[in-house]
Scaffold this active site. Structure first.
Site, mmCIF file in Angstrom:
data_model
loop_
_atom_site.group_PDB
_atom_site.id
_atom_site.type_symbol
_atom_site.label_atom_id
_atom_site.label_comp_id
_atom_site.label_asym_id
_atom_site.label_seq_id
_atom_site.Cartn_x
_atom_site.Cartn_y
_atom_site.Cartn_z
ATOM 1 N N GLY A 364 -56.557 2.237 -70.024
ATOM 2 C CA GLY A 364 -55.899 0.938 -69.910
ATOM 3 C C GLY A 364 -54.490 1.006 -70.460
ATOM 4 N N GLY A 365 -53.850 -0.132 -70.462
ATOM 5 C CA GLY A 365 -52.481 -0.209 -70.937
ATOM 6 C C GLY A 365 -52.334 0.270 -72.372
ATOM 7 C CG PHE A 366 -52.711 -1.971 -75.168
ATOM 8 C CD1 PHE A 366 -51.620 -2.145 -75.994
ATOM 9 C CD2 PHE A 366 -52.917 -2.861 -74.133
ATOM 10 C CE1 PHE A 366 -50.753 -3.217 -75.798
ATOM 11 C CE2 PHE A 366 -52.050 -3.919 -73.933
ATOM 12 C CZ PHE A 366 -50.970 -4.096 -74.772
ATOM 13 N N GLY A 367 -54.755 2.218 -74.160
ATOM 14 C CA GLY A 367 -55.501 3.388 -74.596
ATOM 15 C C GLY A 367 -56.704 3.635 -73.708
ATOM 16 C CB VAL A 369 -61.732 1.928 -71.613
ATOM 17 C CG1 VAL A 369 -62.919 1.024 -71.840
ATOM 18 C CG2 VAL A 369 -60.434 1.148 -71.713
ATOM 19 C CE LYS A 384 -58.505 -1.370 -73.429
ATOM 20 N NZ LYS A 384 -57.558 -2.130 -72.647
ATOM 21 C CG ASP A 481 -50.100 -6.405 -68.138
ATOM 22 O OD1 ASP A 481 -49.504 -6.556 -67.046
ATOM 23 O OD2 ASP A 481 -50.368 -5.291 -68.605
#
Ligand SMILES: *[C@@H]1O[C@H](CO)[C@@H](O)[C@H](O)[C@H]1NC(C)=O
Ligand SMILES: *[C@@H]1O[C@H](CO)[C@@H](O)[C@H](O)[C@H]1NC(C)=O
Ligand SMILES: *[C@@H]1O[C@H](CO)[C@@H](O)[C@H](O)[C@H]1NC(C)=O
Ligand SMILES: *[C@@H]1O[C@H](CO)[C@@H](O)[C@H](O)[C@H]1NC(C)=O
Ligand SMILES: *[C@@H]1O[C@H](CO)[C@@H](O)[C@H](O)[C@H]1NC(C)=O
Ligand SMILES: *[C@@H]1O[C@H](CO)[C@@H](O)[C@H](O)[C@H]1NC(C)=O
Ligand SMILES: *[C@@H]1O[C@H](CO)[C@@H](O)[C@H](O)[C@H]1NC(C)=O
Length: 673
Positions: A364-367, A369, A384, A481
């Site tokens: 994902g956008g942040f790391g 999963v 996540k 987002d």
């Protein structure tokens, strides 16, 4: 006569009922999420029904008031109105921080408003400030349960006292916290910050003009003789309607202040008795345990033994476990102990088979999963893993996550918990089986086709989720987002919006900025490139783009300067609406719904924010409750004229390196994923 008798009866029976309907009476044995309580400041309602006014942070305040104002004047005696009688009873618990004494205190408050702008923490208990202390225009009556020595004129007051105040911090009367045993003159002390429940009763007799305050250790019968019985007339103090509730504050010393139960009655009725065995208890706070030298010794001994054992296992493990040991001793702070959503690393490690690469279900956008199966419940979760730059500010970070953990909606991917391990932050979500909308729409497996009926249902689901974030929760949460890859589809093909609020974490500056944090190209509202400030309206823009993707089966941009929004608008204006509809759908769609979604998509993605509807309006359009407005001014649609400065691009989430390789600004930026 035949008419006047019923008339007379009407007035006789109904008028008094009408005036008396203003008498408020309520009882809370624990506070459900839907409890009629207005909260402000540090207050949270913890799962299990506890109302926490403050945690053990320094210099904070918390307010919790009954949502309806109470009628303080008896209209009956309009010639010389006097303040109504009232009676209240509540059980509180104060858990002090590890320092020798906690602080500051809590108060039962009667005030004209449930908000206290400018009120200061510490001695002012979150009710007053140095500016308005003592001003008669405050119209505030309060009973304080303070654990710190008084100040200024009250300097002689002992810590651990109960006091009555009006309009300012100078008490009218103050007594050491205690109760009279068996109606004798013998007093027994009550320690307010003992981590034990304490019950208080406050009664005001509006006829005799007497305030009585009584306290006792929780679970005891009410002592017959009140601790304080003060003759005072509240008539000039209170206003016609007043809010009742609690305020608490911490200062340089701090305590957690909890309310476990509360009842209140107006007009001479006794407050309904609280059944002590029904009240919730606060979560165990380890510090009060750590105050016990034996426990400290035991914990230290255990840590040493553990460390020694692990030394045998190996350096690597030793290093990590020492971190844990340190965690539980010093960096395990209030916010961690007070976090109902905190999970154990051990469990997540086991669930994801040690964060094995084979368990990765998405990036994902942040790391990354991972899918995990909780061994005890055999329940699937998605974990996540966010790698952070530093551990600083973990408290705010956790507070933010705790907040997100309280968001619950059937169209959200609900956050179940979190855990930190070294520099990693792990967020535990519900596992949603059917993957992302993006993959179902653009990369379906085995010739799967998302039918129009399903698309329409998903569209409505996302709208409901966004509406909840924007308007229905206690704070406004801007998603920032919204795009198909952030929408997951559950087993019943319902939409579940994910990754909400994460961008807000970024604001605290603690997630490494490697990915799109302010949005994704193609979904960013035009005004964002100027202001950089996300709003609910910029979420609506992104939602509009998503609608157009659902209709057309096309992504929002391609590698060139083709823009889906502009193309659909042009086709619509040329009357070639049919051209834009996803050819895969054939003719298998409801024309009315299709038109609705298409036009709604265009309105939502309008260039001018003011033209965009709110999510509440969107819901009304989708449900057919409102008819879409006619729009003929679509504003300037020329995206290619927008100048994207390097700094803006950086802000939008592109690293400077990325930007270097795309020197020709918009035209050559990668297409919208
Ligand atoms: C208001 O209080 C009176 C007693 O003072 C009681 O008889 C009446 O039922 C109460 N009304 C309501 C609506 O609670
Ligand atoms: C709390 O406020 C007091 C007075 O304003 C200040 O001296 C103190 O440093 C503050 N403490 C913290 C931890 O912020
Ligand atoms: C109204 O006030 C009068 C006297 O002031 C009293 O006798 C009467 O009982 C009151 N009525 C109610 C409904 O409280
Ligand atoms: C009391 O408060 C009122 C309203 O906020 C203000 O106008 C007035 O000056 C204050 N009085 C004093 C003595 O500070
Ligand atoms: C108070 O009275 C009860 C019975 O009336 C008795 O059991 C109790 O011991 C008394 N407490 C004290 C402290 O005298
Ligand atoms: C307040 O306390 C006094 C003295 O014990 C008692 O006579 C009176 O009835 C009490 N009033 C109320 C409203 O409980
Ligand atoms: C208090 O609640 C408990 C459990 O709900 C119940 O058994 C008990 O009878 C209640 N006591 C009173 C006085 O209502």
């Amino acid at each position: 006569m035949g008419i006047s008798l019923p008339c007379f009866l009407f007035f006789f029976f109904f008028l008094p009922v009408f005036t008396q309907s203003k008498n408020t009476s309520f009882i809370f044995e624990g506070f459900d999420e839907g409890a009629e309580i207005l909260t402000e400041g540090a207050v949270i309602m913890k799962p299990g029904g506890i109302l926490r006014l403050t945690d053990r942070s320094n210099n904070i305040t918390g307010h919790a008031f009954y949502a309806q104002p109470v009628q303080m004047f008896d209209k009956n005696s309009s010639s010389s109105p006097s303040a109504s009688s009232f009676s209240t009873s509540f059980v509180f618990e104060i858990i002090r921080s590890r320092s020798v004494s906690g602080g500051h205190g809590l108060a039962f408050v009667l005030a004209p408003s449930a908000k206290f702008p400018g009120a200061e923490p510490g001695h002012y208990l979150g009710i007053f400030s140095s500016k308005n202390d003592g001003n008669a225009s405050n119209h505030i009556f309060f009973v304080e349960f303070d654990t710190v020595n008084g100040f200024n004129e009250n300097a002689n007051a002992q810590g651990n006292h109960v006091a009555i105040g009006i309009n300012g911090m100078v008490s009218l009367v103050s007594e050491p916290a205690s109760y009279y045993v068996n109606n004798t003159n013998h007093k027994e002390e009550v320690l307010l910050e003992s981590s034990q429940p304490v019950q208080a009763w406050i009664e005001y007799d509006g006829v005799k003009k007497i305030v009585n305050v009584t306290i006792s250790p929780g679970g005891m019968e009410k002592p017959v003789k009140p601790l304080i019985s003060l003759r005072t007339d509240l008539t000039d103090v209170v206003k016609e309607t007043m809010f009742v509730g609690f305020s608490a504050s911490t200062g340089e010393d701090s305590s957690s202040h909890y309310i476990l139960g509360w009842s209140f009655s107006l007009n001479g009725l006794v407050a309904p008795p609280l059944n002590f065995s029904n009240l919730p208890r606060p979560p165990k706070e380890k510090h009060s345990m750590a105050d016990d030298p034996k426990t400290v010794a035991l914990i230290s001994a255990l840590c040493i033994v553990t460390a020694l054992l692990l030394a045998i296992v190996g350096y690597f493990l030793l290093f990590r476990r020492r971190g844990n040991c340190r965690n539980s001793e010093s960096t395990l702070e209030d916010w961690e102990i007070n976090s109902p959503h905190r999970w154990r690393y051990k469990d997540l490690y086991a669930a994801t088979k040690g964060f094995k690469e084979s368990e990765v279900i998405g990036i994902g956008g942040f790391g990354a999963v991972y899918i995990g199966v909780l061994p005890t419940e055999r329940r699937e979760v998605a974990v996540k893993k966010i790698t952070r730059n530093s551990l600083q500010g973990m408290r705010e970070f956790a507070a933010e996550i705790e907040t997100l953990g309280r968001l619950r909606h059937k169209n959200l991917v609900n956050l179940l918990g979190w855990c930190k391990q070294n520099n990693d932050l792990l967020l535990v979500y519900e596992y949603i089986p059917n993957g992302s909308l993006d993959s179902l729409l653009f990369n379906p497996k085995n010739g799967f086709l998302l039918k129009w009926e399903q698309r329409f249902n998903i569209i409505k689901g996302i709208a409901a989720g966004l509406l909840y974030l924007h308007e229905e929760w206690e704070q406004v949460v801007i998603h920032r987002d919204v795009k198909p890859s952030n929408v997951l589809i559950d087993g019943e093909m319902n939409a579940r919006l994910g990754d909400f609020g994460l961008a807000r974490l970024y604001d605290h500056g603690r997630i490494s900025h490697t990915t799109n944090v302010v949005g994704t190209i193609g979904y960013i509202a035009p005004e964002m490139t100027r202001t950089g400030k996300p709003t609910t309206s910029s979420d609506v823009y992104a939602y509009g783009v998503l609608l157009l993707e659902m209709v057309t089966g096309r992504r929002p941009t391609d590698a060139g300067n083709w823009m889906l929004v502009d193309w659909v608008r042009d086709c619509q204006q040329l009357g070639k609406t049919l051209d834009v509809i996803d050819p895969l759908l054939g003719t298998n769609y409801m024309v009315k719904e299709m038109e609705l979604v298409l036009t709604l998509g265009l309105i939502c993605s309008h260039q001018v924010p003011d033209f965009r509807p709110t999510m509440r309006q969107v819901m009304r359009y989708l449900s057919g409750d409102d008819v879409l407005p006619f729009v003929d001014d679509w504003g300037s649609a020329d995206h290619s004229q927008l100048v994207y400065e390097p700094d803006t691009m950086f802000m939008l989430g592109f690293s400077r390196d990325t930007f270097k390789s795309y020197p020709q600004q918009w035209n050559s930026l990668p297409a919208g994923r």
